[in-house]
Design a protein around this motif. Sequence first.
Motif, PDB file in Angstrom:
ATOM      1  N   VAL A   1       0.490  -1.009   0.056  1.00 34.41           N
ATOM      2  CA  VAL A   1       0.224  -0.545   0.019  1.00 34.41           C
ATOM      3  C   VAL A   1       1.238   0.939  -0.009  1.00 34.41           C
ATOM      4  O   VAL A   1       0.550   2.491  -1.127  1.00 34.41           O
ATOM      5  CB  VAL A   1      -0.458  -0.303   1.332  1.00 34.41           C
ATOM      6  N   SER A   2       2.465   1.117   1.301  1.00 29.28           N
ATOM      7  CA  SER A   2       3.075   2.260   0.514  1.00 29.28           C
ATOM      8  C   SER A   2       3.662   2.432  -0.915  1.00 29.28           C
ATOM      9  O   SER A   2       3.937   3.675  -1.005  1.00 29.28           O
ATOM     10  CB  SER A   2       3.893   2.550   1.893  1.00 29.28           C
ATOM     11  N   SER A   3       3.449   1.527  -0.989  1.00 30.05           N
ATOM     12  CA  SER A   3       4.907   1.629  -2.309  1.00 30.05           C
ATOM     13  C   SER A   3       4.291   1.689  -3.172  1.00 30.05           C
ATOM     14  O   SER A   3       4.437   2.915  -4.385  1.00 30.05           O
ATOM     15  CB  SER A   3       5.563   0.143  -3.012  1.00 30.05           C
ATOM     16  N   THR A   4       2.876   1.308  -3.271  1.00 36.98           N
ATOM     17  CA  THR A   4       2.166   2.462  -4.747  1.00 36.98           C
ATOM     18  C   THR A   4       1.765   4.232  -4.534  1.00 36.98           C
ATOM     19  O   THR A   4       1.749   4.056  -5.584  1.00 36.98           O
ATOM     20  CB  THR A   4       0.622   1.592  -4.286  1.00 36.98           C
ATOM     21  N   ALA A   5       2.374   3.851  -3.257  1.00 35.89           N
ATOM     22  CA  ALA A   5       1.872   5.360  -2.801  1.00 35.89           C
ATOM     23  C   ALA A   5       3.014   6.640  -3.552  1.00 35.89           C
ATOM     24  O   ALA A   5       3.310   7.703  -3.831  1.00 35.89           O
ATOM     25  CB  ALA A   5       1.724   6.271  -2.162  1.00 35.89           C
TER      26      ALA A   5
ATOM     27  N   VAL B   1      -6.573  -3.562   9.339  1.00 35.44           N
ATOM     28  CA  VAL B   1      -5.395  -5.062   8.614  1.00 35.44           C
ATOM     29  C   VAL B   1      -7.388  -4.053   7.286  1.00 35.44           C
ATOM     30  O   VAL B   1      -6.529  -4.289   5.763  1.00 35.44           O
ATOM     31  CB  VAL B   1      -5.314  -5.725   7.970  1.00 35.44           C
ATOM     32  N   MET B   2      -8.405  -4.582   7.824  1.00 29.63           N
ATOM     33  CA  MET B   2      -9.608  -4.087   6.798  1.00 29.63           C
ATOM     34  C   MET B   2      -8.989  -2.459   6.473  1.00 29.63           C
ATOM     35  O   MET B   2      -9.062  -2.825   5.193  1.00 29.63           O
ATOM     36  CB  MET B   2     -10.677  -3.747   7.191  1.00 29.63           C
ATOM     37  N   THR B   3      -8.467  -1.655   6.507  1.00 27.16           N
ATOM     38  CA  THR B   3      -8.528   0.234   6.084  1.00 27.16           C
ATOM     39  C   THR B   3      -7.678  -0.854   4.827  1.00 27.16           C
ATOM     40  O   THR B   3      -7.201   0.372   4.263  1.00 27.16           O
ATOM     41  CB  THR B   3      -8.127   0.675   7.132  1.00 27.16           C
ATOM     42  N   GLN B   4      -6.616  -1.105   4.871  1.00 32.20           N
ATOM     43  CA  GLN B   4      -4.865  -0.926   4.480  1.00 32.20           C
ATOM     44  C   GLN B   4      -6.000  -2.146   3.309  1.00 32.20           C
ATOM     45  O   GLN B   4      -5.534  -2.052   1.495  1.00 32.20           O
ATOM     46  CB  GLN B   4      -3.738  -1.948   5.003  1.00 32.20           C
ATOM     47  N   LEU B   5      -6.666  -3.012   3.229  1.00 32.87           N
ATOM     48  CA  LEU B   5      -6.947  -4.093   2.345  1.00 32.87           C
ATOM     49  C   LEU B   5      -8.417  -3.416   1.191  1.00 32.87           C
ATOM     50  O   LEU B   5      -7.949  -3.431   0.134  1.00 32.87           O
ATOM     51  CB  LEU B   5      -8.266  -5.054   2.951  1.00 32.87           C
ATOM     52  N   VAL B   6      -8.855  -2.176   1.831  1.00 42.19           N
ATOM     53  CA  VAL B   6      -9.827  -1.866   1.139  1.00 42.19           C
ATOM     54  C   VAL B   6      -9.251  -0.761   0.198  1.00 42.19           C
ATOM     55  O   VAL B   6      -9.441  -0.904  -1.063  1.00 42.19           O
ATOM     56  CB  VAL B   6     -11.129  -1.257   2.063  1.00 42.19           C
ATOM     57  N   HIS B   7      -8.032  -0.486   0.271  1.00 46.89           N
ATOM     58  CA  HIS B   7      -7.100   0.526  -0.261  1.00 46.89           C
ATOM     59  C   HIS B   7      -6.250  -0.249  -1.399  1.00 46.89           C
ATOM     60  O   HIS B   7      -6.059   0.336  -2.229  1.00 46.89           O
ATOM     61  CB  HIS B   7      -5.545   1.159   0.383  1.00 46.89           C
ATOM     62  N   LEU B   8      -6.841  -1.459  -1.506  1.00 55.04           N
ATOM     63  CA  LEU B   8      -5.858  -2.339  -2.595  1.00 55.04           C
ATOM     64  C   LEU B   8      -6.846  -2.091  -3.584  1.00 55.04           C
ATOM     65  O   LEU B   8      -6.573  -2.898  -4.904  1.00 55.04           O
ATOM     66  CB  LEU B   8      -5.990  -3.723  -1.776  1.00 55.04           C
TER      67      LEU B   8
ATOM     68  N   ASP C   1      -2.144  -3.131 -10.322  1.00 52.95           N
ATOM     69  CA  ASP C   1      -2.206  -4.857 -10.525  1.00 52.95           C
ATOM     70  C   ASP C   1      -3.275  -5.139 -10.548  1.00 52.95           C
ATOM     71  O   ASP C   1      -4.668  -5.485  -9.093  1.00 52.95           O
ATOM     72  CB  ASP C   1      -1.174  -5.225  -9.267  1.00 52.95           C
ATOM     73  N   GLN C   2      -3.654  -5.850 -11.397  1.00 52.76           N
ATOM     74  CA  GLN C   2      -5.129  -6.809 -11.242  1.00 52.76           C
ATOM     75  C   GLN C   2      -5.212  -7.773 -10.104  1.00 52.76           C
ATOM     76  O   GLN C   2      -6.032  -8.517  -9.806  1.00 52.76           O
ATOM     77  CB  GLN C   2      -6.029  -6.811 -12.517  1.00 52.76           C
ATOM     78  N   ILE C   3      -4.007  -8.790 -10.204  1.00 53.76           N
ATOM     79  CA  ILE C   3      -3.806  -9.793  -9.717  1.00 53.76           C
ATOM     80  C   ILE C   3      -4.850  -9.409  -7.907  1.00 53.76           C
ATOM     81  O   ILE C   3      -4.836 -10.237  -7.745  1.00 53.76           O
ATOM     82  CB  ILE C   3      -2.747 -10.421  -9.815  1.00 53.76           C
ATOM     83  N   ILE C   4      -3.001  -8.860  -7.806  1.00 49.89           N
ATOM     84  CA  ILE C   4      -3.829  -8.212  -6.339  1.00 49.89           C
ATOM     85  C   ILE C   4      -4.871  -7.393  -5.592  1.00 49.89           C
ATOM     86  O   ILE C   4      -5.488  -7.474  -5.142  1.00 49.89           O
ATOM     87  CB  ILE C   4      -2.205  -7.782  -6.255  1.00 49.89           C
ATOM     88  N   ARG C   5      -5.306  -6.305  -6.729  1.00 53.67           N
ATOM     89  CA  ARG C   5      -6.409  -6.176  -6.421  1.00 53.67           C
ATOM     90  C   ARG C   5      -7.314  -7.079  -6.243  1.00 53.67           C
ATOM     91  O   ARG C   5      -7.981  -6.977  -5.016  1.00 53.67           O
ATOM     92  CB  ARG C   5      -7.224  -5.428  -7.611  1.00 53.67           C
ATOM     93  N   HIS C   6      -7.215  -7.979  -6.758  1.00 51.27           N
ATOM     94  CA  HIS C   6      -9.157  -9.300  -7.158  1.00 51.27           C
ATOM     95  C   HIS C   6      -8.462  -9.910  -5.692  1.00 51.27           C
ATOM     96  O   HIS C   6      -9.601 -10.401  -5.051  1.00 51.27           O
ATOM     97  CB  HIS C   6      -8.712 -10.361  -8.065  1.00 51.27           C
ATOM     98  N   LEU C   7      -7.369 -10.563  -5.634  1.00 51.78           N
ATOM     99  CA  LEU C   7      -7.069 -11.058  -4.143  1.00 51.78           C
ATOM    100  C   LEU C   7      -7.502 -10.540  -2.855  1.00 51.78           C
ATOM    101  O   LEU C   7      -7.494 -10.973  -1.672  1.00 51.78           O
ATOM    102  CB  LEU C   7      -5.350 -11.160  -4.020  1.00 51.78           C
ATOM    103  N   GLY C   8      -7.317  -9.197  -3.043  1.00 53.70           N
ATOM    104  CA  GLY C   8      -7.727  -8.434  -2.261  1.00 53.70           C
ATOM    105  C   GLY C   8      -8.990  -8.102  -1.878  1.00 53.70           C
ATOM    106  O   GLY C   8     -10.038  -8.198  -0.546  1.00 53.70           O
ATOM    107  N   ALA C   9      -9.586  -8.353  -3.306  1.00 57.61           N
ATOM    108  CA  ALA C   9     -11.417  -7.856  -3.247  1.00 57.61           C
ATOM    109  C   ALA C   9     -11.512  -9.160  -2.483  1.00 57.61           C
ATOM    110  O   ALA C   9     -12.770  -9.331  -1.372  1.00 57.61           O
ATOM    111  CB  ALA C   9     -11.899  -7.625  -4.084  1.00 57.61           C
ATOM    112  N   LYS C  10     -10.980 -10.031  -2.863  1.00 58.94           N
ATOM    113  CA  LYS C  10     -11.182 -11.825  -1.934  1.00 58.94           C
ATOM    114  C   LYS C  10     -11.173 -12.000  -0.863  1.00 58.94           C
ATOM    115  O   LYS C  10     -11.939 -12.377  -0.602  1.00 58.94           O
ATOM    116  CB  LYS C  10     -11.043 -13.069  -3.191  1.00 58.94           C
TER     117      LYS C  10
END
Length: 667
Positions: A40-44, A99-106, A111-120
């Motif tokens: 999450v921090s690296s994407t910023a 950690v939910m706050t961090q997960l919804v940031h994803l 990255d579609q794979i990470i986005r999907h894994l985060g939503a799942k």
Amino acid sequence: MSFSFKLLTDTYRCLISGSCPQHSPADVAAVLFSSVCGLVSSTAEDVKVESEKQSTSELCCISLTVIDNMNLLLTQDTPGDVTLFFETCLIKLFRDMDVMTQLVHLFQTEDQIIRHLGAKCVSTYVVYHILKSGTVDAVWQQRCVEAFLSPVPGADLDSCLWSLTDVLKRLLKSSHQEVVRSLVSSFDSSLNALCSEFLPEGKKLFTSFPKTSSNHWETTFCLLLDLLEALTASGLRCGFSLPSQRLVHTRCPALLAVISGSSQYFVKKKVLLLLKRTVLQRSGEDWTSGEVLPNIPEYQQLDADVNVLAQTVLTAVEDDWLQSIEVKSVSFFGGTGHVGGDGGEEADFVMLRAVSLLLLKSMEVHVHWAGKPAAAALDGAKEDYGYLQRLWSFLRRSSLELRNVTHLCHWVSVLFGEQDDDMVEAAKALLSIFQHHRPSSGLDDVAEQEAACASSCNPHCHFLLLLQSISFDHSILLDFLISAETCFLDYFVRYLKHVINDWQGFSRACQRVDKSRRPVALQQSVTRKSRTSGAECSSVQNPPLEPSGAIRLVDYDSSDQSESEDMDISEVDPATSVCEKQETAEATAFVKHKQYTSSECTGALTAVAPQSGQIPGCETSARALACLSELRAVVMRLRTKKLFPYNPSSLLKLLAQVHVCSQQSSN
């Protein structure tokens, strides 16, 4: 190998094997949290070493997979110490570390794979949390509500739509009705606001659907359609008490407009399939458990909503909506092309079946709710047959194969031949339409049947063509009767009642099929297809009564409870014979009560009929009656051995009455 990577892989192996890791719950939770937060921090950051980005992404993927499996493990029956360990990890992650706050940031990551894994990962935790506490996770709910109230097609909205759909599906699979009601109610107002943007009320047909500047609209809209089906399925299983559960019904005009105006063919197709499943009340049937609700006030609301949907469809058809539907040809590997040329392309039958069933079921609902007085019945018949003519014109325009059909009743078997459940639904709808208008037709029997064939609405033709398409094989009818995948039992019972009261119509339909048969010599020189494919009602060649190559879907001879006896219908045990005699006697009394005379059953036939009871010289009649007789004998045998899944007494009585009618017709 880094410490974090080793700890995560060890934890994953323990999850799979159902054991506790060597590290403490606090250590596991800390590594999981830092891996998610690191991405999450690296994407910023604008600048990041490529290798470090890759390492961070890999750790994040593993962490999300581990959290997802934790959530799933805790909803299963696992040893107490294992459950306690991973439950402690989740408490530290979601309550102490948030950690939910961090997960919804994803949800916004590229990255579609990470986005999907985060939503799942989010959806599985929400299911675990709501089943354990009875409440919806506040952080996830707030993020989704914000996205729904200010919808912008893109990754964030897509993830919110997908996660809510996944949560609903998982809860519906587990039959948690009260939990589903609570979940849907918490999103009800925001979902209505979302649909007001994508499917505005009062939207006129044929207008261009408003698109955003991005190219992401189609993906977001398809995810919205998946959510709408899940909401409709929740209403079928839990009661239609909320407006968001009825959005497919209430927003039907806008959905029809999307079919007309969207430039993407796959979007049109997805909308049509959604509407088809909705009018058939099959929403979510592939991933839900439990039956549709019984006759309670919430379920009665569904009847009214389906009627609204049906009236909307019929109104659109009157406004030439069918003319605006584009149907493409299909090819292998997912390719499509336009239909209408002379290149031999065949139309997309999935699309054609969806349009046809949507209209036919809408007509069936319409005649069910109509309740028209006798004075208006004739106008109602003309109106409904007008819909059928419009449908037939649409099908002829769209399909080269259907263009060659000369007997209109045959289009049902041609179009639905590869989909048994849809074919039965179509036949049942046409039977309902025919029976609704029959008392007010004012025609004699012969003219009535000619009119029914001219409008593709003759139920006898549909049934005979169905039998032809399965080679008159009673074992396939038996498989239909015990299958939960079709409405065949309902259709079959209604048709048997109809044929008992209209034996002349059945006889004429058999003769019509027989007269148009190909010469025997020609039939023997052509290899018979397994499904109806010709243009005439009789184009299917007639195989032997017991085809050696017929495929039996269920082999009842192999049952341990059937002892070593075969299923030869000529060998009926004494108990079965007693049942048969009793049911035949009851059927004979019923037929006499209905005052069936020999002339009524045979019409203008004057030749002496053979002892089997079929119409003299009519092979179609002989094969159809033999099929029904064989079916009756097998059902009685299975009932006697207590192998039939339900009580078939009413069905057997109807089959016995058909047998009596056939015997009387030969006298």
